[in-house]
Scaffold this active site. Structure first.
Site, PDB file in Angstrom:
ATOM      1  N   ASP A   9      44.251  20.933  43.282  1.00 48.34           N
ATOM      2  CA  ASP A   9      44.736  22.127  43.016  1.00 48.34           C
ATOM      3  C   ASP A   9      43.163  22.877  43.369  1.00 48.34           C
ATOM      4  O   ASP A   9      42.109  22.266  43.400  1.00 48.34           O
ATOM      5  CB  ASP A   9      44.950  22.569  41.714  1.00 48.34           C
ATOM      6  CG  ASP A   9      45.249  24.002  41.191  1.00 48.34           C
ATOM      7  OD1 ASP A   9      45.761  24.628  42.126  1.00 48.34           O
ATOM      8  OD2 ASP A   9      44.287  24.270  40.506  1.00 48.34           O
ATOM      9  N   ASP A  11      42.257  27.067  42.639  1.00 50.07           N
ATOM     10  CA  ASP A  11      41.875  28.079  41.595  1.00 50.07           C
ATOM     11  C   ASP A  11      42.129  27.265  40.125  1.00 50.07           C
ATOM     12  O   ASP A  11      42.989  26.852  39.689  1.00 50.07           O
ATOM     13  CB  ASP A  11      42.588  28.890  41.639  1.00 50.07           C
ATOM     14  CG  ASP A  11      42.401  29.794  43.048  1.00 50.07           C
ATOM     15  OD1 ASP A  11      41.613  29.933  43.551  1.00 50.07           O
ATOM     16  OD2 ASP A  11      43.480  30.369  43.463  1.00 50.07           O
TER      17      ASP A  11
HETATM   18 MG   LIG Z   1      45.087  26.344  39.269  1.00 47.48          MG
END
Ligand SMILES: [Mg+2]
Ligand SMILES: [Zn+2]
Length: 194
Positions: A9, A11
């Site tokens: 992932d 952020d």
């Molecule tokens: Mg995230």
């Protein structure tokens, strides 16, 4: 031969989650992310970022802004001797005012579209791959593609852990951050755990 990947992932996992950054200058990559990616590069694992970026569909940044952010993110890893093999994003938002992005898509995590695309492009065996992320949708995405999921406690990790417990969903490992997650994967690989 099929490759294996560590899906990451963005952020809250690679960088501080600041909402919807529209330029790379608003991005703060965790210093340990460079080392984590470098260590994964040294193992025979592809490092593939998969990120929900509905800010595009919401009109908060353009797809070109996002491509520029990702080009500069790639460059910052290259400068530290690490390599992101690919970045896949979902720009969609069901209520978007822009028809291009107004879509009930199959690429918004936890749906598996981004991983399927990466698998087709790069020849990845999803079932022997990994997913690292800070949100429930990352862990569910990992489960949906048959990969081994690792939750990081950075970003929304702590809230996600509580939510996952309520849903009786257990990540394979809960890591303090991305470097701990990478090291867990490397230990697991070296012990040849199936
Ligand atoms: Mg995230
Ligand atoms: Zn999408």
């Amino acid at each position: 031969m099929m490759r294996r990947a560590v899906f990451l992932d963005r952020d809250g996992t690679l960088n501080i989650d600041v909402g919807y950054p529209s330029s790379y200058d608003q991005m703060d990559v965790y210093p340990e992310s460079f080392e984590a990616v470098k260590r994964l590069n040294q193992e025979d694992l592809l490092v593939v970022v998969v990120t929900n970026q509905s800010g595009v569909g919401r009109g908060l940044l353009t797809e070109d802004d996002l491509k520029d952010i990702h080009a500069r993110l790639n460059a910052s890893f290259v400068r530290s001797g690490a390599r992101l093999d690919a970045i896949y994003y979902c720009p969609h938002y069901v209520l978007s005012e822009d028809r291009r992005y107004r879509k009930e898509c199959d690429c918004r995590k936890p749906k598996p579209g981004l991983a399927r695309q990466a698998a087709a492009d790069l020849g990845i065996d999803l079932a022997s791959s990994y997913m690292i992320g800070d949100k429930t949708e990352d862990i569910l995405f990992g489960i949906n593609i048959g990969a081994i999921s690792v939750l990081v406690l950075t970003g929304s990790g702590r809230e996600s852990l509580a939510k996952l417990r309520e849903q009786n969903v257990a990540p394979a490992y809960v890591a303090s951050g991305i470097l701990d997650a990478a090291d867990w994967i490397l230990r697991r690989e070296r012990h040849h755990i199936p």
